[in-house]
Scaffold this active site. Structure first.
Site, mmCIF file in Angstrom:
data_model
loop_
_atom_site.group_PDB
_atom_site.id
_atom_site.type_symbol
_atom_site.label_atom_id
_atom_site.label_comp_id
_atom_site.label_asym_id
_atom_site.label_seq_id
_atom_site.Cartn_x
_atom_site.Cartn_y
_atom_site.Cartn_z
ATOM 1 N N GLU A 155 -1.328 -12.626 6.363
ATOM 2 C CA GLU A 155 -1.548 -11.400 7.212
ATOM 3 C C GLU A 155 -2.974 -10.977 7.380
ATOM 4 O OE1 GLU A 155 2.235 -8.793 6.272
ATOM 5 O OE2 GLU A 155 0.585 -8.137 4.901
ATOM 6 N N GLY A 178 -0.596 -3.089 11.280
ATOM 7 C CA GLY A 178 -0.517 -1.752 11.998
ATOM 8 C C GLY A 178 -1.555 -1.360 13.013
ATOM 9 N N ASN A 223 8.427 -4.802 4.992
ATOM 10 C CA ASN A 223 7.901 -4.231 3.912
ATOM 11 C C ASN A 223 7.880 -2.565 4.498
ATOM 12 O OD1 ASN A 223 5.881 -3.131 2.180
ATOM 13 N ND2 ASN A 223 4.144 -4.277 2.988
ATOM 14 N N TRP A 224 8.557 -1.874 3.961
ATOM 15 C CA TRP A 224 8.624 -0.434 4.261
ATOM 16 C C TRP A 224 7.462 0.090 3.943
ATOM 17 C CZ3 TRP A 224 14.169 1.702 3.051
ATOM 18 C CH2 TRP A 224 14.971 1.087 3.717
ATOM 19 N N LYS A 225 6.548 -0.204 3.133
ATOM 20 C CA LYS A 225 5.328 0.633 2.731
ATOM 21 C C LYS A 225 5.748 1.863 1.961
ATOM 22 C CE LYS A 225 2.630 -2.485 5.839
ATOM 23 N NZ LYS A 225 1.469 -2.468 6.529
ATOM 24 N N SER A 237 1.684 -6.738 13.116
ATOM 25 C CA SER A 237 2.031 -6.262 14.093
ATOM 26 C C SER A 237 2.911 -7.222 14.726
ATOM 27 C CB SER A 237 0.893 -5.961 15.227
ATOM 28 O OG SER A 237 -0.059 -4.883 14.629
ATOM 29 N N GLY A 248 6.163 -4.946 8.910
ATOM 30 C CA GLY A 248 5.871 -3.529 8.391
ATOM 31 C C GLY A 248 6.530 -2.588 9.426
ATOM 32 N N GLY A 249 5.721 -1.991 10.431
ATOM 33 C CA GLY A 249 6.259 -0.769 11.255
ATOM 34 C C GLY A 249 7.681 -1.211 11.734
ATOM 35 N N HIS A 290 -1.062 -7.981 -1.493
ATOM 36 C CA HIS A 290 -0.843 -7.212 0.050
ATOM 37 C C HIS A 290 -2.540 -6.520 0.437
ATOM 38 C CE1 HIS A 290 -0.358 -4.804 3.587
ATOM 39 N NE2 HIS A 290 0.853 -5.723 3.673
ATOM 40 N N GLU A 306 -3.437 -4.023 1.719
ATOM 41 C CA GLU A 306 -3.780 -2.573 1.294
ATOM 42 C C GLU A 306 -3.681 -2.537 -0.148
ATOM 43 O OE1 GLU A 306 0.150 -1.429 3.334
ATOM 44 O OE2 GLU A 306 -1.022 -2.010 5.312
HETATM 45 P P1 13P Z 1 2.648 -4.017 10.497
HETATM 46 O O1 13P Z 1 3.858 -5.049 11.020
HETATM 47 O O2 13P Z 1 2.962 -2.722 10.654
HETATM 48 O O3 13P Z 1 1.191 -4.470 11.213
HETATM 49 O O4 13P Z 1 2.495 -4.522 9.087
HETATM 50 C C1 13P Z 1 2.563 -5.847 8.559
HETATM 51 C C2 13P Z 1 2.337 -5.611 7.132
HETATM 52 O O5 13P Z 1 1.322 -5.218 6.585
HETATM 53 C C3 13P Z 1 3.592 -6.156 6.402
HETATM 54 O O6 13P Z 1 3.503 -6.321 5.087
#
Ligand code: 13P
Length: 248
Positions: free
Chosen positions: A166, A172, A9-11, A212, A233-234, A94, A96
């Site tokens: 999650e 993050g 997930n590149w956000k 993470s 994510g990251g 999600h 977010e």
């Molecule tokens: P991180 O891997 O950056 O913690 O993000 C996880 C996430 O929210 C994937 O959707």
């Protein structure tokens, strides 16, 4: 046997040049990957990425979709538009979206049912806030989110659904749930699915962990019996940190 499924997930990250470079590298290096891999770039790069992953083993995902059909909905992107671009999967619910943009359980359910009806696969994210975990409500929060997101989803449609656990406090932040914490919620989520559908559905559904997950901790997490992959994510923004996880 459930397939291992790793999704990036590149956000709201990357630019055009970085997108092309990363996707080309993923395509080349993952062509013999035995696991299922998906990447979800920002909407504006979907068309570009669609052309780069066409005919490869990398699935194309979107990070959200509208809850309504095409029409007067300024700023929204419909499932029809996503399908038009070759998108196969959409990430919904999600944290977010829930906490930054106020998406409630009911809206998430509308998006889930609309996406499934249109023939898209969905990844439904669930997860508790730190305060909810601290008062022992993590399981109950995830159960409520699952019950609500899956309202009106048939057992047949459930085969197009992946769950991503999650924990919000792990996203993050560099704080990962311990493998045991993750296993506990994943196993509970599977029990919820068994209650809502049946044991076969529960045994078959893929449950990813997200929060993470990185090159250092993915092995221990994926070793848990109910952890079937990751939503990253990251670490999905660089080939060297995403590819090892994809190869699981
Ligand atoms: P991180 O891997 O950056 O913690 O993000 C996880 C996430 O929210 C994937 O959707």
């Amino acid at each position: 046997m459930r397939t291992t499924y790793v999704a990036g997930n590149w956000k709201m990250n990357m630019d055009r040049e970085g997108t092309v470079a990363l996707v080309k590298e993923l395509v080349a290096q993952l062509k013999n990957c035995k696991n299922k891999v998906m990447i979800a770039p920002p909407f504006v790069y979907l068309d570009l990425v669609s052309q780069l992953v066409k005919g490869t083993n990398i699935l194309l995902g979107a990070q959200n979709c509208a809850a309504t059909d095409n029409g007067a909905h300024t700023g929204e992107i419909s499932v029809a538009m996503l399908k038009d671009l070759g998108v196969q999967v959409v990430i919904l619910g999600h944290s977010e979206r829930r906490y930054e943009f106020g998406e409630c359980d009911e809206l998430i359910n509308m998006k889930v049912t609309r996406a499934l009806a249109a023939g898209l696969d969905v990844i439904i994210c669930i997860g508790e806030l730190l305060a909810q975990r601290e008062v022992g409500r993590a399981e109950k929060v995830c159960e409520r989110q699952l019950n609500s997101a899956l309202m009106g989803v048939s057992k047949e449609q459930l085969s197009h659904v992946t769950i991503a656990y999650e924990p919000v406090w792990a996203i993050g932040t560099g704080k990962t749930a311990t493998p045991e914490d993750a296993q506990q919620i994943h196993s509970y989520a599977r029990k919820v699915i068994a209650k809502m559908y049946d044991q076969e559905a529960a045994d078959n559904i893929i449950i990813q962990y997200g929060g993470s997950m990185n090159v250092k901790n993915y092995k221990e997490l994926l070793a848990q019996s109910d952890v079937d992959g990751g939503l990253i994510g990251g670490a999905s923004l660089k080939a060297e940190t995403f590819i090892p996880i994809c190869n699981g």
